[in-house]
Write a protein that holds these residues in place. Structure first.
Motif, PDB file in Angstrom:
ATOM      1  N   UNK A 110     -98.904  33.281  14.153  1.00  0.00           N
ATOM      2  CA  UNK A 110     -99.103  32.635  15.456  1.00  0.00           C
ATOM      3  C   UNK A 110     -97.981  31.665  15.798  1.00  0.00           C
ATOM      4  N   UNK A 111     -97.202  31.254  14.799  1.00  0.00           N
ATOM      5  CA  UNK A 111     -96.064  30.357  15.025  1.00  0.00           C
ATOM      6  C   UNK A 111     -94.733  31.079  14.860  1.00  0.00           C
ATOM      7  N   UNK A 112     -94.779  32.392  14.647  1.00  0.00           N
ATOM      8  CA  UNK A 112     -93.556  33.144  14.350  1.00  0.00           C
ATOM      9  C   UNK A 112     -92.851  33.591  15.627  1.00  0.00           C
ATOM     10  N   UNK A 113     -91.586  33.957  15.451  1.00  0.00           N
ATOM     11  CA  UNK A 113     -90.748  34.382  16.566  1.00  0.00           C
ATOM     12  C   UNK A 113     -90.610  35.893  16.631  1.00  0.00           C
ATOM     13  N   UNK A 114     -90.700  36.541  15.470  1.00  0.00           N
ATOM     14  CA  UNK A 114     -90.552  37.987  15.432  1.00  0.00           C
ATOM     15  C   UNK A 114     -91.045  38.562  14.124  1.00  0.00           C
ATOM     16  N   UNK A 115     -91.251  39.878  14.100  1.00  0.00           N
ATOM     17  CA  UNK A 115     -91.746  40.551  12.899  1.00  0.00           C
ATOM     18  C   UNK A 115     -90.983  41.854  12.705  1.00  0.00           C
ATOM     19  N   UNK A 155     -97.222  25.205   1.093  1.00  0.00           N
ATOM     20  CA  UNK A 155     -97.043  24.070   1.994  1.00  0.00           C
ATOM     21  C   UNK A 155     -95.890  24.340   2.959  1.00  0.00           C
ATOM     22  N   UNK A 156     -94.805  24.933   2.448  1.00  0.00           N
ATOM     23  CA  UNK A 156     -93.662  25.267   3.299  1.00  0.00           C
ATOM     24  C   UNK A 156     -94.045  26.323   4.330  1.00  0.00           C
ATOM     25  N   UNK A 157     -94.887  27.289   3.925  1.00  0.00           N
ATOM     26  CA  UNK A 157     -95.337  28.330   4.860  1.00  0.00           C
ATOM     27  C   UNK A 157     -96.137  27.707   5.993  1.00  0.00           C
ATOM     28  N   UNK A 158     -96.991  26.757   5.666  1.00  0.00           N
ATOM     29  CA  UNK A 158     -97.804  26.094   6.688  1.00  0.00           C
ATOM     30  C   UNK A 158     -96.945  25.361   7.710  1.00  0.00           C
ATOM     31  N   UNK A 159     -95.743  24.940   7.289  1.00  0.00           N
ATOM     32  CA  UNK A 159     -94.860  24.187   8.174  1.00  0.00           C
ATOM     33  C   UNK A 159     -93.849  25.064   8.904  1.00  0.00           C
ATOM     34  N   UNK A 160     -93.893  26.383   8.671  1.00  0.00           N
ATOM     35  CA  UNK A 160     -92.949  27.280   9.336  1.00  0.00           C
ATOM     36  C   UNK A 160     -93.212  27.344  10.838  1.00  0.00           C
ATOM     37  N   UNK A 161     -92.138  27.300  11.606  1.00  0.00           N
ATOM     38  CA  UNK A 161     -92.217  27.426  13.061  1.00  0.00           C
ATOM     39  C   UNK A 161     -91.031  28.259  13.546  1.00  0.00           C
ATOM     40  N   UNK A 162     -91.258  29.128  14.537  1.00  0.00           N
ATOM     41  CA  UNK A 162     -90.208  29.994  15.094  1.00  0.00           C
ATOM     42  C   UNK A 162     -89.484  30.769  13.994  1.00  0.00           C
TER      43      UNK A 162
END
Length: 338
Positions: free
Chosen positions: A171-176, A102-109
């Motif tokens: 798709x919601x991440x800032x970097x990898x 659930x926390x992963x689904x809410x991750x942004x940036x």
């Protein structure tokens, strides 16, 4: 649904079916009401030995014997399995993993770390120090469990696979950051990530010297070889110890820890459209500006002049205490007052 939940559902459903069978059987054999028949079924399966509500016929006695031999063992196994599942830690582990999903689904940036080996753990320490949101992807289930025990958000899977990166919220991440054990895996991960999100900032570990070029072609923005970097630093310590001593003093002074941070100036910020001198940047933040990078340029300007005009989108490379760096991140979000 988790397989253990499915198994419990099957066991509980079978138990309900057993109770229903016993109740209907006593109703048909003795012609007693539903409640009395259910009562007879329960006291038979639980072996409490209470008095029967009616004198049982021979057929009912045979039915009771079948219920005892066929049902008691099943009931005992079901109750034991459910109790072990709930109180043995498996239930808690499953609920923790569901909470994490659930926390992963809410991750942004956030940032995605691929590979939680020795290099990956160093990246995690840096993420924690910078107080950013991140998630680690790791193939080893043992390492994933260890990360979860430490409260680190981790995902078990192969980072080269699109569905795993999708699950990590690419798709919601800032970097990898790709810190996998082979150059081939790092190249494939970078290629996959770049195809899924073209504007993603990607940094990759390079193991062999010729891997840098391949990683850049795959879509990496930056590459780094821990072996080359470590070797260069060791040689510098030996050949130019004064330089290394200065760097150590710059970042550590007694119990006070300094850090270098990149700060991007947003539109409407109190420091935008003013020179470093006019905005009182040093006085308000306590930070030293080591270098600047204009949003219209691809190079960094070291040791900027106080007359440097800060525009929205420009980046400042600053040095200061961790508390001061945390403060500047808050200040740049405050609108400029006129």
């Amino acid at each position: 649904m988790h397989w253990q939940f499915k198994r419990i559902l099957i066991l509980v459903s079978s138990l309900v079916l057993l109770l229903l069978t016993g109740t209907i059987g006593y109703m048909l054999l003795e012609g007693i009401p539903v409640l009395d028949a259910f009562y007879m079924t329960v006291i038979t399966l639980s072996t409490v030995g209470y008095k029967e509500v009616v004198e049982l016929s021979n057929a009912s006695k045979l039915f009771t014997i079948l219920m005892i031999f066929g049902g008691i063992s099943f009931v005992a196994y079901t109750l034991t399995y459910v109790a072990a599942f709930v109180f043995g830690g498996e239930f808690t582990e499953i609920m923790r993993r569901r909470s994490m999903e659930h926390d992963i689904d809410n991750l942004r940036d956030h940032y995605i770390l691929c590979g939680a080996g020795y290099t990956g753990m160093s990246v995690i320490k840096r993420f924690q120090k910078s107080k950013v949101s991140y998630i680690a992807i790791e193939k080893s289930e043992e390492r994933v469990n260890a990360l979860l025990e430490e409260g680190i958000m981790a995902l078990h899977g192969d980072a080269t696979q699109e569905e795993v990166l999708e699950k990590a919220g690419i798709h919601h991440s800032k970097g990898l950051v790709s810190c996998l054990s082979t150059d081939a895996d790092n190249v494939f991960t970078v290629l996959t990530a770049r195809g899924m999100k073209p504007d993603l900032h990607i940094v990759s570990r390079a193991i062999n010297p010729n891997a840098h070029k391949k990683l850049f072609h795959a879509g990496a923005n930056n590459t780094l070889s821990p072996n080359e970097l470590g070797g260069d630093r060791m040689a510098t310590m030996l050949l130019r110890p004064a330089v290394m001593s200065f760097l150590e003093i710059t970042t550590h002074m007694g119990d006070i820890i300094f850090d270098i941070e990149e700060v991007e100036i947003p539109d409407g910020c109190m420091f935008a459209w003013q020179t470093l001198r006019e905005s009182g940047f040093r006085r308000k933040t306590g930070l030293n500006v080591l270098a600047t990078k204009k949003h219209t340029e691809d190079f960094v300007r070291p040791n900027p002049d106080p007359s440097f005009l800060v525009e929205p989108g420009d980046k400042l490379l600053v040095l200061g205490q961790l508390e001061q760096i945390d403060n500047i991140k808050k200040l740049i979000k405050q609108p400029r007052s006129y």
